[in-house]
Design a protein around this motif. Sequence first.
Motif, PDB file in Angstrom:
ATOM      1  N   GLY A 214     -53.392 -26.352 -28.811  1.00  0.00           N
ATOM      2  CA  GLY A 214     -53.150 -27.240 -27.689  1.00  0.00           C
ATOM      3  C   GLY A 214     -52.853 -26.490 -26.405  1.00  0.00           C
ATOM      4  O   GLY A 214     -53.753 -26.159 -25.629  1.00  0.00           O
ATOM      5  N   LEU A 215     -51.585 -26.163 -26.175  1.00  0.00           N
ATOM      6  CA  LEU A 215     -51.145 -25.493 -24.960  1.00  0.00           C
ATOM      7  C   LEU A 215     -50.386 -24.232 -25.328  1.00  0.00           C
ATOM      8  O   LEU A 215     -49.411 -24.289 -26.079  1.00  0.00           O
ATOM      9  CB  LEU A 215     -50.233 -26.419 -24.140  1.00  0.00           C
ATOM     10  N   GLY A 216     -50.830 -23.074 -24.816  1.00  0.00           N
ATOM     11  CA  GLY A 216     -50.112 -21.842 -25.093  1.00  0.00           C
ATOM     12  C   GLY A 216     -51.058 -20.675 -25.253  1.00  0.00           C
ATOM     13  O   GLY A 216     -52.200 -20.690 -24.783  1.00  0.00           O
ATOM     14  N   SER A 217     -50.580 -19.645 -25.951  1.00  0.00           N
ATOM     15  CA  SER A 217     -51.383 -18.441 -26.152  1.00  0.00           C
ATOM     16  C   SER A 217     -51.661 -18.240 -27.634  1.00  0.00           C
ATOM     17  O   SER A 217     -50.807 -18.489 -28.474  1.00  0.00           O
ATOM     18  CB  SER A 217     -50.663 -17.210 -25.584  1.00  0.00           C
ATOM     19  N   LEU A 218     -52.857 -17.780 -27.920  1.00  0.00           N
ATOM     20  CA  LEU A 218     -53.290 -17.530 -29.291  1.00  0.00           C
ATOM     21  C   LEU A 218     -53.841 -16.109 -29.364  1.00  0.00           C
ATOM     22  O   LEU A 218     -54.716 -15.737 -28.574  1.00  0.00           O
ATOM     23  CB  LEU A 218     -54.364 -18.536 -29.697  1.00  0.00           C
ATOM     24  N   GLU A 219     -53.316 -15.313 -30.303  1.00  0.00           N
ATOM     25  CA  GLU A 219     -53.822 -13.961 -30.515  1.00  0.00           C
ATOM     26  C   GLU A 219     -54.401 -13.863 -31.913  1.00  0.00           C
ATOM     27  O   GLU A 219     -53.736 -14.200 -32.894  1.00  0.00           O
ATOM     28  CB  GLU A 219     -52.724 -12.914 -30.326  1.00  0.00           C
ATOM     29  N   LEU A 220     -55.644 -13.404 -31.994  1.00  0.00           N
ATOM     30  CA  LEU A 220     -56.333 -13.216 -33.256  1.00  0.00           C
ATOM     31  C   LEU A 220     -56.455 -11.723 -33.520  1.00  0.00           C
ATOM     32  O   LEU A 220     -57.071 -10.997 -32.717  1.00  0.00           O
ATOM     33  CB  LEU A 220     -57.722 -13.855 -33.208  1.00  0.00           C
ATOM     34  N   VAL A 221     -55.880 -11.270 -34.626  1.00  0.00           N
ATOM     35  CA  VAL A 221     -55.868  -9.844 -34.950  1.00  0.00           C
ATOM     36  C   VAL A 221     -56.746  -9.625 -36.178  1.00  0.00           C
ATOM     37  O   VAL A 221     -56.461 -10.164 -37.259  1.00  0.00           O
ATOM     38  CB  VAL A 221     -54.436  -9.342 -35.212  1.00  0.00           C
TER      39      VAL A 221
END
Length: 280
Positions: A214-221
């Motif tokens: 939705g709202l925010g930050s997403l980090e894919l490692v």
Amino acid sequence: MRSTPTWALLLCGAVLCAPVALSAQSWRTVTMSRQRSGEQDLRVHVTYGAGRFKVRSVDGGLLYRMQLRYDEDVFEPRVDFEGSSLHLGVENVGKSIRMGKNQGGEMDLVLARDLPMDLDLEFGAVRADVDLGGISMTGLHLKTGASESVVDITEPNSSSMRRASFEVGAADFTARNLGNLNARSVEVNAGVGEIELWFTGSWSQDASVDLTMGLGSLELVFPEGLGVRLTKDSFLTSVDTEGLVKRGDAYYSLDWEDAERKVTIDLNAAFGSVDVRWVR
């Protein structure tokens, strides 16, 4: 080091502005446990509202051990065991929950190793440290509210599961070693916050991942050597696709064709940022 997320500042502001009752707290600590007695499989449902929440596996013949510190004016322990179904946690005794009153609550839970479990974890405003390594999961559903949570699968799951799902509310949420889940499908539905998903671990089969943010930050490692195919449907979201190349409507890792294990990710993001990072 991460900065304090906006949702957390808003939540803290709400807590500071909220009236806090001055009545005395009535804390109690109890430990409940049960030995294994020939169970072949188990459906486990764990619920916890506010405080610190910890889960890990245990050897030594225990089915479970639950240690609770709780406000007995507001909560009471819950243990229901019938057939192959186990429900653990706390429940409200009918009184209102006052902001700030239950910040000292704790739940420390250990579950049997190597016993096939369909595991359902549901917790609210908690600081969670969940290590699922050693727990033989045939299914996993994890749901969290306004929490700060770290979920780690430190050992490969000895059971294959069809689907693992994570429902994340307004949270700072990290999931590590998702490859150790041994799941054919992983679903992550996140509302507001900062999310880290580590696709490290031992991938024993190819998998599909459905991500909604939705709202925010997403980090894919991602670990080097894992084949990754990413499709995205984003609105007002910046997406950094480091280490991926675009082919048609999708992004691929450079070694997609030759990778021993492949993960296909379908990303749907609304507002915020998505970053890709690679580790050895």
